[in-house]
Design an enzyme around this catalytic site. Structure first.
Site, mmCIF file in Angstrom:
data_model
loop_
_atom_site.group_PDB
_atom_site.id
_atom_site.type_symbol
_atom_site.label_atom_id
_atom_site.label_comp_id
_atom_site.label_asym_id
_atom_site.label_seq_id
_atom_site.Cartn_x
_atom_site.Cartn_y
_atom_site.Cartn_z
ATOM 1 N N TYR A 1 -17.755 -16.125 42.206
ATOM 2 C CA TYR A 1 -17.411 -14.711 41.986
ATOM 3 C C TYR A 1 -16.211 -14.253 42.812
ATOM 4 C CZ TYR A 1 -20.629 -14.454 46.000
ATOM 5 O OH TYR A 1 -21.275 -14.669 47.193
ATOM 6 N N LYS A 2 -15.585 -15.155 43.560
ATOM 7 C CA LYS A 2 -14.397 -14.776 44.327
ATOM 8 C C LYS A 2 -13.147 -15.151 43.525
ATOM 9 C CE LYS A 2 -16.906 -15.591 48.688
ATOM 10 N NZ LYS A 2 -17.283 -14.202 48.970
ATOM 11 N N PHE B 1 -19.950 -18.671 57.749
ATOM 12 C CA PHE B 1 -20.603 -17.495 57.199
ATOM 13 C C PHE B 1 -22.072 -17.552 57.619
ATOM 14 C CE2 PHE B 1 -22.636 -15.055 53.775
ATOM 15 C CZ PHE B 1 -21.874 -13.899 53.827
ATOM 16 N N ASP C 1 -18.362 -26.298 52.232
ATOM 17 C CA ASP C 1 -18.514 -25.005 51.570
ATOM 18 C C ASP C 1 -17.115 -24.559 51.124
ATOM 19 O OD1 ASP C 1 -18.654 -22.251 50.972
ATOM 20 O OD2 ASP C 1 -20.326 -21.935 52.345
ATOM 21 N N ARG D 1 -9.433 -7.363 56.140
ATOM 22 C CA ARG D 1 -9.203 -8.580 55.353
ATOM 23 C C ARG D 1 -8.506 -8.227 54.042
ATOM 24 N NH1 ARG D 1 -13.981 -12.466 54.071
ATOM 25 N NH2 ARG D 1 -14.460 -10.690 52.739
#
Length: 394
Positions: free
Chosen positions: A220-221, A126, A195, A369
């Site tokens: 938050y995922k 990312f 990560d 996605r």
């Protein structure tokens, strides 16, 4: 078509996690974007109201002690720990993923010792992780070496100080081999930072089992913590006394209220704290994590693989041949909890999917996605999503 619908109904009827869906605020939309933002757990609004009205409104400053505000970062860290395969006392919650990547990577270089002046970073990471790694390299006098995860074992050597890797590729959903890569980094005498943003809450991680040094992740995922909810930092217990944070704030001081001019790090993972915790977001996250009570990560993983397998099968049945191409590995050992499809007009396709009640997301230039959160996504959702996709692209 009827055969796939029947199979979806049968699978949902047998799903041991199906009852968890009622613990989330959902509608008739097929929500396949939990890899970007998890759905709202139903317990959160009431908890946040209590935090605002009673803890802050009535108790005010007393809540640091009486409502447990002061110990929230490590207390909530201990709730996350079993979801990533860690014993208690090794995770502290706070700050953003980006800030925690910075803390972990600089501390990793400092732990690596003299003569090691190279940081290896996942070239497919990312973007923010890459930006932070570049800044950390400049600040520590290291050379930055971006490579793909498969190339990491071949570039490790006596100069390697730290290696920053993603457990799951955010774009393709590819799951990287954490045990093997961690072992390779250790064999070279370097420190590894993982990560976990796209794996925690979706599949077993095994931080302690595999001897991971440092790890970071967002909440938050798949952990459903709320937009911008605080991230977390894992520091393996055997390294905690050597963890030298580049952000030594008052909150990580051994005597935070001593107001001493000299810094002395707190014991354990607490030295990963920096400033005053974001209490509203943190306690919303604590409420959100209650949905995990009694839930097996292994069961979540099994359902995740079943959902993604079924989705790929339905896509093959419903979508015209050649219209999309899966970028996500077919092998279970190499797949996270999302499916990425290359599609020529992906941006427009995703807009039309959302208009028809199927929510995924688009990554430029041509990637659709779809994230599968086993706590609230069912097999009927999967069949419907693939069927609508087929209709949209036909």
């Amino acid at each position: 078509m009827s055969e796939l619908i029947a199979r979806a109904e049968k699978s949902d009827a047998a799903d041991e996690l199906a009852s968890l869906r009622s613990q989330f605020v959902l509608d008739d939309v097929v929500y396949l974007d939990g890899n970007s933002l998890g759905a709202l757990p139903a317990a959160v609004p009431g908890r946040v109201e209590d935090v605002v009205r009673r803890q802050w409104g009535a108790l005010r400053i007393r809540s640091w002690d009486e409502s447990g505000w002061w110990t929230a970062p490590e207390r909530i860290g201990d709730l996350i720990a079993p979801l990533v395969g860690a014993a208690a006392g090794q995770i502290v919650v706070g700050d953003s993923t980006s800030v925690n990547v910075f803390k972990a990577l600089v501390a990793a270089v400092r732990m690596a010792g003299p003569g090691r002046d190279e940081i290896v970073v996942d070239a497919t990471t990312f973007p923010t992780d890459g930006y932070i790694a570049g800044s950390a390299a400049r600040m520590t006098g290291c050379t930055l070496r971006p490579v793909t995860p498969s190339e990491v074992p071949g570039v490790l050597g006596e100069r390697t100080a730290a290696v920053l890797l993603n457990h799951v590729d955010y774009r393709t959903g590819r799951l990287h081999d954490l045990p093997a890569l961690t072992a390779a980094v250790h064999a070279a005498g370097a420190v590894v930072v993982w990560d976990l943003c796209h794996s925690a809450g979706a599949l077993p991680v095994g931080l302690d089992e595999h001897g991971v040094d440092l790890a970071v992740g967002c909440t938050y995922k798949y952990l459903n913590g709320a937009p911008g909810s605080p991230a977390y930092l894992y520091v393996r217990s055997g390294l905690q006394d050597r963890f030298d944070s580049p952000l030594p704030g008052w909150n990580s001081h051994a005597e935070p209220f001593g107001m001493r001019p000299d810094y002395e790090a707190a014991p354990g993972a607490l030295r990963g704290r920096v400033g005053t915790p974001d209490i509203l977001s943190m306690l919303a996250l604590e409420a959100a994590l209650e949905v995990w009570d009694g839930v097996s990560v292994e069961a979540v993983r099994a359902k995740s693989l079943a959902l993604t397998d079924f989705f790929l099968e339905c896509v093959a049945a419903y979508v015209p041949e050649g219209r999309v191409e899966s970028l996500t590995p077919a092998a279970h050992a190499e797949r996270g909890s999302q499916v990425a499809l290359r599609c020529e007009d992906a941006g427009d396709v995703m807009k039309r999917l959302i208009e028809r009640g199927v929510v995924g997301d688009f990554r430029s230039p041509d990637v659709l996605r779809f994230g599968f959160t086993p706590l609230y996504v069912g097999f009927a959702d999967v069949e419907r999503a693939a069927r609508v996709l087929g209709e949209v692209v036909a």
